[in-house]
Motif scaffolding. Structure first.
Motif, short mmCIF file in Angstrom:
data_model
loop_
_atom_site.label_atom_id
_atom_site.label_comp_id
_atom_site.label_asym_id
_atom_site.label_seq_id
_atom_site.Cartn_x
_atom_site.Cartn_y
_atom_site.Cartn_z
N LEU A 47 35.57 57.97 41.16
CA LEU A 47 35.58 56.93 40.14
C LEU A 47 35.33 57.49 38.75
CD1 LEU A 47 33.75 54.12 42.11
CD2 LEU A 47 36.14 54.10 41.34
N TYR A 48 34.43 58.46 38.65
CA TYR A 48 34.14 59.09 37.35
C TYR A 48 35.40 59.76 36.80
CZ TYR A 48 32.31 62.50 34.01
OH TYR A 48 32.08 63.25 32.89
N LEU A 49 36.06 60.54 37.64
CA LEU A 49 37.26 61.24 37.19
C LEU A 49 38.39 60.26 36.85
CD1 LEU A 49 37.21 64.31 39.60
CD2 LEU A 49 36.64 64.27 37.15
N ALA A 50 38.49 59.19 37.63
CA ALA A 50 39.52 58.18 37.33
C ALA A 50 39.24 57.53 35.98
CB ALA A 50 39.55 57.14 38.45
N GLU A 51 37.99 57.14 35.75
CA GLU A 51 37.62 56.52 34.48
C GLU A 51 37.82 57.49 33.31
OE1 GLU A 51 36.85 53.50 33.59
OE2 GLU A 51 36.31 52.49 35.45
N LYS A 52 37.38 58.71 33.50
CA LYS A 52 37.47 59.69 32.40
C LYS A 52 38.92 60.01 32.05
CE LYS A 52 36.05 64.13 30.72
NZ LYS A 52 35.13 65.21 30.75
N SER A 53 39.76 60.15 33.07
CA SER A 53 41.15 60.52 32.82
C SER A 53 42.04 59.32 32.50
CB SER A 53 41.72 61.23 34.05
OG SER A 53 41.86 60.31 35.13
N GLY A 54 41.58 58.12 32.86
CA GLY A 54 42.43 56.94 32.68
C GLY A 54 43.54 56.86 33.70
N ARG A 55 43.41 57.64 34.77
CA ARG A 55 44.42 57.66 35.83
C ARG A 55 43.75 57.26 37.14
NH1 ARG A 55 47.33 63.18 35.82
NH2 ARG A 55 48.76 62.01 37.10
N LEU A 56 44.54 56.82 38.08
CA LEU A 56 44.07 56.42 39.41
C LEU A 56 43.12 55.24 39.38
CD1 LEU A 56 43.53 59.89 41.13
CD2 LEU A 56 45.57 58.44 41.15
N ILE A 57 43.16 54.48 38.29
CA ILE A 57 42.36 53.26 38.17
C ILE A 57 43.02 52.38 37.11
CG2 ILE A 57 40.74 54.11 36.41
CD1 ILE A 57 38.52 52.74 38.22
N PRO A 58 43.11 51.07 37.36
CA PRO A 58 43.75 50.20 36.37
C PRO A 58 42.90 50.06 35.11
CG PRO A 58 43.41 49.04 38.47
CD PRO A 58 42.75 50.37 38.58
N PRO A 59 43.49 49.67 34.01
CA PRO A 59 42.74 49.56 32.76
C PRO A 59 41.89 48.29 32.66
CG PRO A 59 45.04 49.02 32.38
CD PRO A 59 44.93 49.49 33.80
N ASP A 60 42.20 47.26 33.45
CA ASP A 60 41.47 46.00 33.33
C ASP A 60 40.23 45.99 34.22
OD1 ASP A 60 42.37 44.02 35.92
OD2 ASP A 60 43.65 45.75 35.48
N PHE A 61 39.23 45.21 33.82
CA PHE A 61 37.95 45.15 34.51
C PHE A 61 38.10 44.72 35.97
CE2 PHE A 61 34.17 42.64 35.72
CZ PHE A 61 33.23 43.67 35.73
N GLN A 62 38.87 43.68 36.24
CA GLN A 62 39.03 43.22 37.61
C GLN A 62 39.76 44.25 38.47
OE1 GLN A 62 40.67 39.26 37.41
NE2 GLN A 62 38.64 38.36 37.17
N GLY A 63 40.75 44.92 37.91
CA GLY A 63 41.44 45.97 38.65
C GLY A 63 40.51 47.13 38.97
N ARG A 64 39.68 47.54 38.00
CA ARG A 64 38.71 48.62 38.23
C ARG A 64 37.69 48.20 39.29
NH1 ARG A 64 38.46 48.48 32.71
NH2 ARG A 64 36.20 48.11 32.74
N THR A 65 37.29 46.95 39.24
CA THR A 65 36.33 46.44 40.22
C THR A 65 36.95 46.41 41.61
OG1 THR A 65 35.22 45.16 38.52
CG2 THR A 65 34.79 44.53 40.80
N ARG A 66 38.22 46.05 41.70
CA ARG A 66 38.92 46.05 43.00
C ARG A 66 38.98 47.47 43.56
NH1 ARG A 66 38.89 42.09 45.48
NH2 ARG A 66 40.03 40.83 44.02
N VAL A 67 39.26 48.45 42.72
CA VAL A 67 39.28 49.84 43.17
C VAL A 67 37.89 50.25 43.64
CG1 VAL A 67 39.56 52.24 42.39
CG2 VAL A 67 41.27 50.52 41.78
N THR A 68 36.86 49.88 42.90
CA THR A 68 35.49 50.19 43.30
C THR A 68 35.18 49.56 44.66
OG1 THR A 68 34.79 50.33 40.99
CG2 THR A 68 33.06 50.01 42.63
N GLN A 69 35.57 48.31 44.85
CA GLN A 69 35.35 47.64 46.14
C GLN A 69 35.94 48.44 47.29
OE1 GLN A 69 37.32 43.79 46.49
NE2 GLN A 69 37.40 44.01 48.70
N TRP A 70 37.18 48.91 47.11
CA TRP A 70 37.84 49.62 48.21
C TRP A 70 37.33 51.05 48.36
CZ3 TRP A 70 39.87 47.60 52.25
CH2 TRP A 70 40.23 46.26 52.20
N CYS A 71 36.77 51.63 47.32
CA CYS A 71 36.08 52.91 47.47
C CYS A 71 34.86 52.74 48.36
CB CYS A 71 35.67 53.48 46.11
SG CYS A 71 37.02 54.13 45.11
N PHE A 72 34.09 51.68 48.10
CA PHE A 72 32.94 51.37 48.95
C PHE A 72 33.39 51.08 50.37
CE2 PHE A 72 30.62 50.62 44.97
CZ PHE A 72 29.36 51.09 45.29
N ALA A 73 34.44 50.29 50.52
CA ALA A 73 34.93 49.95 51.86
C ALA A 73 35.34 51.19 52.64
CB ALA A 73 36.10 48.97 51.76
#
Length: 186
Positions: A47-73
């Motif tokens: 998640l840190y690398l995705a946020e830092k690079s702006g890749r592998l994570i959507p730019p919107d808050f809900q999209g980032r939260t959805r990615v975080t949810q599935w990382c936990f899952a």
């Protein structure tokens, strides 16, 4: 992003020393040091690398939260029965009753994952994200079993994830570093 890899010999005890314990509380890999910012735990690093690079994570808050949810899952829900089953099969004493219970748990989790992936290319969002990276890595734990046979959407997801050129480069680098053939670790 540029990086430098520093391999460690865990069987030789390099993870057991106080110096490594200072950067990785549980003395596990991976750990990154990004210009003095040290971080451990696979999902946190992804998640840190995705946020830092702006890749592998959507730019919107809900999209980032959805990615975080599935990382936990991936690491808290899906990996748990799969890792325990793998450990029992590889290192256990053949506890048949425990294996039956773990297979049932794994099948429940994989069935739910099948439902999520039905009609979807990737787990969290329309594009490949850090969550897909972690979920595919978790599923890789059972690649040499028949557990995925009943889950075509999970199998297709797994195939797409590992068909990515970045995964081939990763396997090649790992094989070269360890002096083994890529085929032996696929």
């Amino acid at each position: 992003m540029p990086y430098r890899l520093h391999g460690l010999d865990h069987t030789g005890g390099e993870l057991d020393g106080d110096a490594y314990g200072d950067i990785s509380c549980f003395r596990q890999v991976p750990v990154i040091d990004d210009e003095g910012f040290v971080l451990s735990e696979s999902a946190a690093i992804a998640l840190y690398l995705a946020e830092k690079s702006g890749r592998l994570i959507p730019p919107d808050f809900q999209g980032r939260t959805r990615v975080t949810q599935w990382c936990f899952a991936a690491l808290a829900t899906v990996e748990l029965p799969l890792a325990q089953l793998q450990m029992l099969d590889n290192f256990g004493k053949g506890d048949a009753q425990l294996r039956v219970w773990l297979v049932a748990w794994a099948e429940r989790v994989l069935g739910n994952l099948e439902g999520r992936l039905d009609g979807r290319e990737w787990i969290a969002c329309a594009g490949f994200t850090a969550a897909d990276l972690l979920m595919a890595a978790v599923l890789r734990e059972i690649r040499k079993t028949d557990l995925l046979d009943r889950y075509p959407a999970v199998q297709a997801f797994y195939g797409r994830a590992f068909a990515r050129p970045a995964w081939s480069r990763t396997l090649e680098a790992y094989a070269q570093r360890h002096g083994v053939e890529v085929a032996s670790i696929r």
